[in-house]
Design an enzyme around this catalytic site. Sequence first.
Site, short mmCIF file in Angstrom:
data_model
loop_
_atom_site.label_atom_id
_atom_site.label_comp_id
_atom_site.label_asym_id
_atom_site.label_seq_id
_atom_site.Cartn_x
_atom_site.Cartn_y
_atom_site.Cartn_z
CG HIS A 1 -2.01 -1.06 1.17
ND1 HIS A 1 -2.55 -1.53 0.00
CD2 HIS A 1 -2.64 -1.74 2.18
CE1 HIS A 1 -3.48 -2.45 0.29
NE2 HIS A 1 -3.54 -2.61 1.58
CG HIS B 1 -7.89 -0.82 2.32
ND1 HIS B 1 -8.55 -1.55 3.29
CD2 HIS B 1 -6.85 -1.59 1.93
CE1 HIS B 1 -7.91 -2.71 3.48
NE2 HIS B 1 -6.88 -2.75 2.66
CD GLU C 1 -8.21 -3.94 -0.42
OE1 GLU C 1 -7.03 -3.66 -0.64
OE2 GLU C 1 -8.54 -4.87 0.34
C1 GLA Z 1 -5.12 -5.59 1.89
C2 GLA Z 1 -4.16 -6.70 1.95
C3 GLA Z 1 -4.27 -7.40 3.26
C4 GLA Z 1 -4.09 -6.43 4.40
C5 GLA Z 1 -5.04 -5.29 4.25
C6 GLA Z 1 -4.79 -4.20 5.25
O1 GLA Z 1 -6.40 -6.02 1.79
O2 GLA Z 1 -4.32 -7.62 0.90
O3 GLA Z 1 -3.33 -8.44 3.36
O4 GLA Z 1 -2.77 -5.96 4.41
O5 GLA Z 1 -4.92 -4.71 2.98
O6 GLA Z 1 -4.72 -4.67 6.53
#
Ligand code: GLA
Length: 398
Positions: free
Chosen positions: A148, A222, A361
């Site tokens: 991210h 997110h 997402e």
């Molecule tokens: C995304 C990732 C997860 C986790 C979340 C945040 O969905 O794929 O593994 O890191 O973000 O916690």
Amino acid sequence: MFALTSRRVLRRVATFVGLVLLLGSVTGPAGPMTAAATSARGAPTITKVPWGTVGGQPVDLYTLTNTKGMTVKITNYGGIIQSIDVPDRRGRRANVALGFDNLDDYVTSSPYFGCITGRYANRIANGRFTLDGVTYQLAQNNGVNHLHGGNVGFDKRVWAARTAKRRDSVALVLTYTSPAGEENYPGTLTTKVTYTLTDRNEIRMDYHATTDAATIVNLTNHTYFNLAGEGSGTIEDHVLELEARRYTPVDATLIPTGEIAPVARTPFDFTRPTAIGQRIRDAHPQIVIGQGYDHNFVLDRRPEDESLKLAARVSEPRGGRVLEILTTEPGIQFYSGNFLDGTLVGTSGRVYRQTDGFALETQHYPDSPNQPNFPSTVLRPGEEYETTTIYRFSAGHR
Ligand code: GLA
């Protein structure tokens, strides 16, 4: 990915017309209010209150309200959707977005609740990629991988904000210019994310970016949802349908293996409406690795098709709330809140435990810069990164 297909040109023209209409009624600090913006009864509204500071920069919390019973709060810190109040089938309102009631918790403890993730949503293997012969080492902020956008991604930046109003919608326009070299990404990325709340109970997200040097980009939102209301318990009874006959299996560190595998006869088959919890304890090796669902699904569309299409539909059986997600993106990460471990106290003072929320997402696939068979996430000078995702809410009848 960013080629000018005829469909894309049409969409861009439509966006341009929409923008002109939108700008016609922008409520700048000194700008005149239009008749639509001031017409008292029955018009959507957008207001703001100060919400604290981050690194000396003031942060605001905006409240967007439409005429159909929906209220959305968004802060310009990380572009975070802080709450989404939406009625159930009996008209009872609840906040369906996980989050916090104060800015400090977002700054210190948030597992990406509601935010804009960037420059690259999800993981890049070993934090490394090569573009035009140059290798870039990004932060390894998730085990050995990059997650991210790194240590201080777009979710932790204070975005510039302005508001806009139309007869049947209100919008928050967020902009952020990421300097070349920030988090070690090449190119200055000029980014704009427009959140629009419509009178059709939709949150529309329009993402736009340009660069002055070749780079990679993958932006998403997110939000973690619980359609019975945040803090009300597990989402395992929520019924999910995904427009995806394939998904991208991952290795033990959640990096795609490169395989694009069919979901048929696996716990990943959500082509028919299925309760999230029905197979979440299946001993399938991919469920074991993810500690539940934490996978990118390949949306059923031709690679060159960038039209806005239904990707996911989630319904909550008790209150009847329904969330539909439409997107121009080729993938969607379904994350069943596996890392929520009872250590965070949410907006209404309740503790969040594993599976108390889910995220969907919309995105390009994880680790695309290292996966030659995945759609490209490269953005070059002169090209425009332009994607749209819509969260559409309704309440079904029994
Ligand atoms: C995304 C990732 C997860 C986790 C979340 C945040 O969905 O794929 O593994 O890191 O973000 O916690």
